[in-house]
Scaffold this motif. Structure first.
Motif, PDB file in Angstrom:
ATOM      1  N   HIS A  29      61.963  75.426   6.745  1.00 57.29           N
ATOM      2  CA  HIS A  29      62.421  75.950   8.034  1.00 57.29           C
ATOM      3  C   HIS A  29      61.255  76.293   8.954  1.00 57.29           C
ATOM      4  CE1 HIS A  29      62.079  79.122   5.055  1.00 57.29           C
ATOM      5  NE2 HIS A  29      61.982  80.041   6.002  1.00 57.29           N
ATOM      6  N   HIS A  30      60.035  76.318   8.441  1.00 55.88           N
ATOM      7  CA  HIS A  30      58.857  76.581   9.281  1.00 55.88           C
ATOM      8  C   HIS A  30      58.289  75.298   9.888  1.00 55.88           C
ATOM      9  CE1 HIS A  30      57.742  80.818   7.719  1.00 55.88           C
ATOM     10  NE2 HIS A  30      59.006  80.567   7.465  1.00 55.88           N
ATOM     11  N   ILE A  31      58.722  74.141   9.375  1.00 59.41           N
ATOM     12  CA  ILE A  31      58.152  72.870   9.837  1.00 59.41           C
ATOM     13  C   ILE A  31      58.436  72.618  11.314  1.00 59.41           C
ATOM     14  CG2 ILE A  31      58.119  70.359   9.487  1.00 59.41           C
ATOM     15  CD1 ILE A  31      58.656  70.922   6.498  1.00 59.41           C
ATOM     16  N   SER A  32      59.548  73.110  11.828  1.00 52.75           N
ATOM     17  CA  SER A  32      59.848  72.914  13.259  1.00 52.75           C
ATOM     18  C   SER A  32      58.830  73.632  14.143  1.00 52.75           C
ATOM     19  CB  SER A  32      61.271  73.369  13.594  1.00 52.75           C
ATOM     20  OG  SER A  32      61.425  74.743  13.315  1.00 52.75           O
ATOM     21  N   ASN A  33      58.191  74.686  13.632  1.00 55.76           N
ATOM     22  CA  ASN A  33      57.133  75.367  14.381  1.00 55.76           C
ATOM     23  C   ASN A  33      55.846  74.539  14.387  1.00 55.76           C
ATOM     24  OD1 ASN A  33      58.848  77.590  14.691  1.00 55.76           O
ATOM     25  ND2 ASN A  33      58.108  78.538  12.821  1.00 55.76           N
ATOM     26  N   VAL A  34      55.637  73.778  13.321  1.00 50.68           N
ATOM     27  CA  VAL A  34      54.430  72.972  13.148  1.00 50.68           C
ATOM     28  C   VAL A  34      54.545  71.643  13.889  1.00 50.68           C
ATOM     29  CG1 VAL A  34      53.021  71.775  11.411  1.00 50.68           C
ATOM     30  CG2 VAL A  34      53.994  74.017  10.897  1.00 50.68           C
ATOM     31  N   SER A  35      55.728  71.036  13.858  1.00 44.42           N
ATOM     32  CA  SER A  35      55.935  69.709  14.430  1.00 44.42           C
ATOM     33  C   SER A  35      57.241  69.645  15.226  1.00 44.42           C
ATOM     34  CB  SER A  35      55.950  68.665  13.303  1.00 44.42           C
ATOM     35  OG  SER A  35      56.070  67.374  13.835  1.00 44.42           O
ATOM     36  N   PRO A  36      57.312  70.384  16.342  1.00 44.01           N
ATOM     37  CA  PRO A  36      58.569  70.428  17.101  1.00 44.01           C
ATOM     38  C   PRO A  36      58.972  69.083  17.714  1.00 44.01           C
ATOM     39  CG  PRO A  36      56.817  71.552  18.295  1.00 44.01           C
ATOM     40  CD  PRO A  36      56.272  71.209  16.941  1.00 44.01           C
ATOM     41  N   LYS A  38      58.978  66.335  16.111  1.00 37.74           N
ATOM     42  CA  LYS A  38      59.634  65.567  15.051  1.00 37.74           C
ATOM     43  C   LYS A  38      60.801  66.329  14.425  1.00 37.74           C
ATOM     44  CE  LYS A  38      55.760  62.670  13.605  1.00 37.74           C
ATOM     45  NZ  LYS A  38      55.060  62.834  14.862  1.00 37.74           N
ATOM     46  N   ILE A  39      60.571  67.602  14.118  1.00 39.91           N
ATOM     47  CA  ILE A  39      61.588  68.416  13.443  1.00 39.91           C
ATOM     48  C   ILE A  39      62.077  69.485  14.412  1.00 39.91           C
ATOM     49  CG2 ILE A  39      62.083  69.917  11.477  1.00 39.91           C
ATOM     50  CD1 ILE A  39      61.400  67.028  10.649  1.00 39.91           C
ATOM     51  N   SER A 141      53.392  64.620   7.559  1.00 41.33           N
ATOM     52  CA  SER A 141      52.467  65.155   6.549  1.00 41.33           C
ATOM     53  C   SER A 141      51.145  65.549   7.181  1.00 41.33           C
ATOM     54  CB  SER A 141      52.195  64.117   5.452  1.00 41.33           C
ATOM     55  OG  SER A 141      53.337  63.882   4.693  1.00 41.33           O
ATOM     56  N   LYS A 142      50.633  64.696   8.051  1.00 44.13           N
ATOM     57  CA  LYS A 142      49.344  64.966   8.699  1.00 44.13           C
ATOM     58  C   LYS A 142      49.434  66.188   9.614  1.00 44.13           C
ATOM     59  CE  LYS A 142      47.827  60.222   8.305  1.00 44.13           C
ATOM     60  NZ  LYS A 142      47.606  58.953   8.970  1.00 44.13           N
ATOM     61  N   GLU A 143      50.574  66.355  10.297  1.00 40.33           N
ATOM     62  CA  GLU A 143      50.755  67.513  11.173  1.00 40.33           C
ATOM     63  C   GLU A 143      50.854  68.818  10.365  1.00 40.33           C
ATOM     64  OE1 GLU A 143      53.822  66.941  14.135  1.00 40.33           O
ATOM     65  OE2 GLU A 143      52.994  64.987  14.682  1.00 40.33           O
ATOM     66  N   ILE A 144      51.574  68.767   9.249  1.00 41.10           N
ATOM     67  CA  ILE A 144      51.679  69.948   8.382  1.00 41.10           C
ATOM     68  C   ILE A 144      50.298  70.272   7.810  1.00 41.10           C
ATOM     69  CG2 ILE A 144      52.637  70.848   6.220  1.00 41.10           C
ATOM     70  CD1 ILE A 144      55.148  69.089   6.819  1.00 41.10           C
ATOM     71  N   ASP A 145      49.581  69.249   7.370  1.00 43.94           N
ATOM     72  CA  ASP A 145      48.243  69.434   6.817  1.00 43.94           C
ATOM     73  C   ASP A 145      47.316  70.065   7.831  1.00 43.94           C
ATOM     74  OD1 ASP A 145      46.168  69.078   4.798  1.00 43.94           O
ATOM     75  OD2 ASP A 145      45.429  67.458   6.055  1.00 43.94           O
ATOM     76  N   SER A 146      47.357  69.569   9.041  1.00 44.86           N
ATOM     77  CA  SER A 146      46.504  70.092  10.113  1.00 44.86           C
ATOM     78  C   SER A 146      46.802  71.576  10.345  1.00 44.86           C
ATOM     79  CB  SER A 146      46.719  69.288  11.387  1.00 44.86           C
ATOM     80  OG  SER A 146      45.979  69.835  12.438  1.00 44.86           O
ATOM     81  N   HIS A 147      48.079  71.916  10.346  1.00 43.80           N
ATOM     82  CA  HIS A 147      48.483  73.315  10.533  1.00 43.80           C
ATOM     83  C   HIS A 147      47.983  74.187   9.379  1.00 43.80           C
ATOM     84  CE1 HIS A 147      50.946  76.804  11.516  1.00 43.80           C
ATOM     85  NE2 HIS A 147      51.342  76.803  10.269  1.00 43.80           N
ATOM     86  N   LEU A 148      48.154  73.713   8.157  1.00 46.92           N
ATOM     87  CA  LEU A 148      47.738  74.496   6.991  1.00 46.92           C
ATOM     88  C   LEU A 148      46.230  74.711   6.944  1.00 46.92           C
ATOM     89  CD1 LEU A 148      50.027  72.951   4.217  1.00 46.92           C
ATOM     90  CD2 LEU A 148      50.157  75.272   5.130  1.00 46.92           C
TER      91      LEU A 148
END
Length: 152
Positions: A29-36, A38-39, A141-148
């Motif tokens: 549910h946090h992925i929409s904050n990372v990649s709005p 797409k999600i 995946s790359k967007e989540i990785d960049s955020h992390l």
């Protein structure tokens, strides 16, 4: 001609396998904050975050169109950092009789590698293989990785 198929891709990550797995498994549910772009949102429909048998609803943008996917968390393997989702409702089932998504994250050097697997059965031979959806997963995946890795 077989209607069943399997597509796979690997994405190199800077984040640890545990960090990436934790986001996909327990905090989608946090992925929409990372990649709005797409999600759009992920909601818990039934069960608990990070638990097998739970059902989530994902609103996403694919190929420029708003889509919905209702998925059951079929299997979680914390030792191997993998999670498997089975699509039970939504836009994907307009073209596929079945669709399963497995993500396994393996430690590698200072980072990790996310391995995405799509297993599916098309409704008829005119349906294309979900290559653009696999590319979507790689970009996500790359967007989540960049955020992390930038949040530190």
């Amino acid at each position: 001609m077989s209607l069943s198929g399997k597509l796979e891709t690997d994405v190199e990550l800077k984040a640890s396998a545990q960090q990436f797995h934790e986001v996909l498994c327990s905090r989608p549910h946090h992925i929409s904050n990372v990649s709005p772009s797409k999600i759009q949102g992920v909601q818990l429909h039934q069960g608990e975050w990070g638990k097998e048998g739970s059902v989530i609803i994902c609103n996403y943008i694919h190929d420029g169109k708003a889509k919905v996917s209702k998925e059951q968390v079929e299997k979680i393997d914390p030792v191997n950092n993998s999670v498997t989702y089975k699509v039970i409702e939504g836009d994907l089932l307009n073209e596929y009789k079945s669709f399963k998504i497995t993500v396994q994250v393996t430690p590698k050097g200072t980072g990790s590698v996310s391995h995405w697997t799509y297993e599916y059965e098309k409704l008829h031979p005119g349906i294309s293989h979900p290559e653009t959806l696999l590319q979507f997963a790689a970009e996500l995946s790359k967007e989540i990785d960049s955020h992390l890795t930038s949040a530190k």
